[in-house]
Structure formats: structure tokens, C-alpha cells
Design a protein around this motif. Structure first.
Motif, PDB file in Angstrom:
ATOM      1  N   UNK A  38       0.843  -1.184   0.000  1.00 36.85           N
ATOM      2  CA  UNK A  38       0.000   0.000   0.000  1.00 36.85           C
ATOM      3  C   UNK A  38       0.887   1.247   0.000  1.00 36.85           C
ATOM      4  N   UNK A  39       0.625   2.173  -0.917  1.00 35.50           N
ATOM      5  CA  UNK A  39       1.393   3.413  -1.000  1.00 35.50           C
ATOM      6  C   UNK A  39       0.645   4.526  -0.274  1.00 35.50           C
ATOM      7  N   UNK A  40       1.198   4.965   0.859  1.00 40.77           N
ATOM      8  CA  UNK A  40       0.561   6.017   1.655  1.00 40.77           C
ATOM      9  C   UNK A  40       0.955   7.409   1.185  1.00 40.77           C
ATOM     10  N   UNK A  41       2.210   7.562   0.751  1.00 38.70           N
ATOM     11  CA  UNK A  41       2.713   8.831   0.242  1.00 38.70           C
ATOM     12  C   UNK A  41       3.458   8.551  -1.056  1.00 38.70           C
ATOM     13  N   UNK A  42       3.174   9.343  -2.090  1.00 38.16           N
ATOM     14  CA  UNK A  42       3.709   9.054  -3.417  1.00 38.16           C
ATOM     15  C   UNK A  42       4.335  10.288  -4.053  1.00 38.16           C
ATOM     16  N   UNK A  61      -6.978   9.322   5.165  1.00 41.62           N
ATOM     17  CA  UNK A  61      -6.250   8.379   4.332  1.00 41.62           C
ATOM     18  C   UNK A  61      -5.451   9.020   3.218  1.00 41.62           C
ATOM     19  N   UNK A  62      -5.356  10.348   3.208  1.00 40.32           N
ATOM     20  CA  UNK A  62      -4.638  11.042   2.131  1.00 40.32           C
ATOM     21  C   UNK A  62      -3.128  10.936   2.272  1.00 40.32           C
ATOM     22  N   UNK A  63      -2.638  10.630   3.480  1.00 39.85           N
ATOM     23  CA  UNK A  63      -1.195  10.524   3.704  1.00 39.85           C
ATOM     24  C   UNK A  63      -0.632  11.627   4.576  1.00 39.85           C
ATOM     25  N   UNK A  64      -1.500  12.431   5.199  1.00 41.95           N
ATOM     26  CA  UNK A  64      -1.029  13.551   6.011  1.00 41.95           C
ATOM     27  C   UNK A  64      -0.215  13.084   7.218  1.00 41.95           C
ATOM     28  N   UNK A  65      -0.789  12.176   8.000  1.00 42.58           N
ATOM     29  CA  UNK A  65      -0.113  11.725   9.219  1.00 42.58           C
ATOM     30  C   UNK A  65       1.179  10.982   8.892  1.00 42.58           C
ATOM     31  N   UNK A 232      -4.010  14.170  -1.820  1.00 38.59           N
ATOM     32  CA  UNK A 232      -4.998  13.097  -1.895  1.00 38.59           C
ATOM     33  C   UNK A 232      -4.301  11.849  -2.401  1.00 38.59           C
ATOM     34  N   UNK A 233      -4.580  10.712  -1.768  1.00 41.14           N
ATOM     35  CA  UNK A 233      -3.937   9.443  -2.108  1.00 41.14           C
ATOM     36  C   UNK A 233      -2.415   9.588  -2.122  1.00 41.14           C
ATOM     37  N   UNK A 234      -1.900  10.378  -1.183  1.00 37.35           N
ATOM     38  CA  UNK A 234      -0.461  10.505  -1.023  1.00 37.35           C
ATOM     39  C   UNK A 234       0.228  11.433  -1.988  1.00 37.35           C
ATOM     40  N   UNK A 235      -0.510  12.055  -2.898  1.00 37.99           N
ATOM     41  CA  UNK A 235       0.093  12.925  -3.912  1.00 37.99           C
ATOM     42  C   UNK A 235      -0.421  14.353  -3.760  1.00 37.99           C
TER      43      UNK A 235
END
Length: 330
Positions: A38-42, A61-65, A232-235
């Protein structure tokens, strides 16, 4: 050239998670367990200058934390690079700890059974502050956050708003250059939120502290920050000043009229009626269809106005519009 407070280049973080149960009962023990990636940050990149106040926002779930944890040195990225206060967070965690402050809405720096002053004293020892530097900084923070009457109270007796003010002071005792705030107003009432925002703005003026804020409360963003990074979605979807964000993405304006007419009526293409009450009319103007100045002019000629005001589209609706535009273009 002065280095930025935070620099992020192509930061990426993958997680390996269990794919689920393999079989039922005892049979799963004898089968190979599967995993998904799973890619949390991209491929995330951005830069924040010293003294800036930036909102780092996105849906759950966007990858902020995950990004904040990497910038604090709690997680190591799968790829990419970052520097905070000149340090690589996951390689120089101990050195970085003396330069950053962390405030999380559901966690506390205070020892619950101790008076607030004793918690501050312990933190001064942990950060190896000299007595003179500690007393000077503590006294400044007590003044900025209005803590004089709270220092002798055990932390467990504080209200949520009081605890958050004390936690902010505790995070700033060692005079960090960068302050990470994760949902700092969660659970606070309206009055406590307003006070905390005022304190944060006073903090930025007094100590020139760089602030990176994550929050789902758009009032926090509008009252504290000058810039927004939206992911959003790590991007990264958008990186813009707050004023530019409103200018570029605001489609609607709210026009509030107080009229001498008891039952004001207004009809025009591109204008919707939000509220119609005795001597009051609230209109929603789509500025992509009709110029606001034209609507105001027509209202002036149609009614005897006692008052008129214009409000911007709420920031929450602006953010929704950005996501809708991104999805439609994907």
C-alpha cells in the motif's frame, strides 16, 4: 541564501499489509500468508520557508499523518529525501528533536498527576535548558497563552481548552523553529477554538515559528494559515496561497440583503435564493454565469436597501470544488 525550514523532495512511503486470512480455522496455519503493498505517500515534493504558516490538508487516508511522521523522524521513507531545520529527520532524530515541537489533539506533553509547572520543569531538564533560558521562555509563554492561573493545577483538572494551551506552551519551551500541529482544536468548544487560534497567531508573531497544521476544521485553516498544501492518495493536488486559492477556485458569492420591502423577490439566471424572510433576502450568485457587480446593481434598483453584505464561498466548499475538478479531469 537562507535554507527553507522544511524541504521535501519526491518523498514516498510504502507499507506492506496482510492480504487477509488464508483459509478458515486450522487450515490457514499451513498456508503461505499473502501480503499487499500500500502506497501512503507518493512522490511528494514541497518547500516551506522559515516563519510560514501552512495548512497541510486532505481527506482521511490522504497521507497527512504518514508525511508528518516522516518529517518528525518517526518513520523512514521508502524513497525520496527531506530536511527539517537542516536535518534529515530519520537519520538525525535526536538532533532534530531540539528544533521541532509536536502538538497532537489527543496526546499530551503533561504528566497528569503533576501541577503544570512541574511538567514544565521536567521538560526543561529533558531538553537540557539552562535555568535562565528556561525561565525566560516559560514566562513569555505564560504571558502569550494566559497560563498564570493554571501553573499550580494538576494537569488532570484542566479543561480541554486549558490543556491544549498548556500543551502548546510545553511544546515551545525549548524554542523550536518548527511546530507541527495535528488537529490541535479537536474536541474544543467554539470559544476555546477561537482563543487557541489567537494564541497561535500571537506565537507566530512573537517567536517567528514555522507552523505546519493538519486539520479538518476549515476555520483553523482560515484563521491561522496563509498557504495551503492539498494532498490526496499521497500525492500533491495543489500548493497555493489562501487568497489565491479563493480567487482561482471560488465560483459562488453569497449576497445578503436587508430590505424595506417585507417580501423581497429576486429572479435571475445564475442567481439562486438561499433564504427569503421578512425584510431579508440571501442570494447565491454563480459568478461564472453572471457578474456580481451586475447582480448588486439590479438589487439596488429593485429594492430599498437598509444593508447589503457579500460573503465568500466557504473554504470547505472551495476544497470540495477542487476535488471535484480533479476527479473530473482524471
Amino acid at each position: 541564501m537562507i535554507a527553507p525550514a522544511i524541504s521535501v523532495e519526491h518523498l514516498t512511503r510504502h507499507f506492506k499489509v496482510r492480504a487477509g486470512k488464508n483459509g478458515q480455522g486450522w487450515t490457514r496455519w499451513f498456508k503461505k500468508k499473502g501480503y499487499d503493498h500500500f502506497t501512503a505517500v507518493s512522490d511528494l515534493s514541497f518547500s516551506i520557508e522559515n516563519g510560514a504558516k501552512v495548512a497541510f490538508i486532505g481527506p482521511n487516508g490522504a497521507g497527512k499523518s504518514t508525511t508528518l511522521k516522516m518529517l518528525c523522524g518517526l518513520l523512514q521513507p521508502s524513497a525520496g529525501a527531506a530536511q527539517v531545520c537542516g536535518y534529515v529527520p530519520w537519520e538525525q532524530t535526536r538532533a532534530l528533536a531540539s528544533r521541532i515541537g509536536l502538538v497532537f489533539g489527543q496526546r499530551s506533553h503533561l504528566w497528569q498527576a503533576l501541577p503544570v509547572r512541574d511538567s514544565f520543569d521536567l521538560l526543561a531538564k529533558i531538553y537540557d535548558l539552562t535555568p535562565g533560558a528556561y525561565k525566560s521562555q516559560r514566562d513569555k509563554l505564560v504571558g502569550v497563552f494566559g497560563l498564570a492561573g493554571l501553573l499550580t493545577q494538576p494537569a488532570r483538572t484542566l479543561s480541554l481548552g486549558q490543556r491544549m494551551r498548556c500543551d502548546l506552551a510545553a511544546a515551545l519551551l525549548h524554542q523550536p523553529s518548527v511546530l507541527f500541529l495535528d488537529e490541535p482544536t479537536i474536541g474544543l468548544d467554539v470559544t476555546a477554538k477561537a482563543l487557541l487560534r489567537d494564541h497561535l497567531n500571537a506565537l507566530a508573531r512573537e517567536f517567528e515559528t514555522t507552523i505546519l497544521l493538519t486539520s479538518h476544521d476549515t476555520d483553523d485553516i482560515e484563521r491561522i494559515c496563509e498557504r495551503v498544501i492539498l494532498i490526496d492518495h499521497g500525492s500533491k493536488l495543489l500548493d497555493s496561497g489562501l487568497a489565491e486559492l479563493r480567487r482561482d477556485y471560488t465560483r459562488f458569492k453569497t449576497l445578503i440583503l436587508a430590505t424595506e420591502e417585507e417580501r423581497p423577490v429576486f429572479q435571475r439566471a445564475g442567481v439562486g435564493v438561499i433564504e427569503q424572510a421578512p425584510h431579508r433576502l440571501v442570494l447565491n450568485v454563480d459568478v461564472s454565469m453572471v457578474a456580481l457587480e451586475q447582480v448588486v446593481s439590479e438589487c439596488l434598483s429593485s429594492f430599498k436597501l437598509q444593508d447589503i453584505s457579500i460573503e465568500n464561498m466557504p473554504l470547505e466548499e472551495v476544497i470540495k470544488a477542487i476535488y471535484a475538478r480533479q476527479r473530473s479531469s482524471a
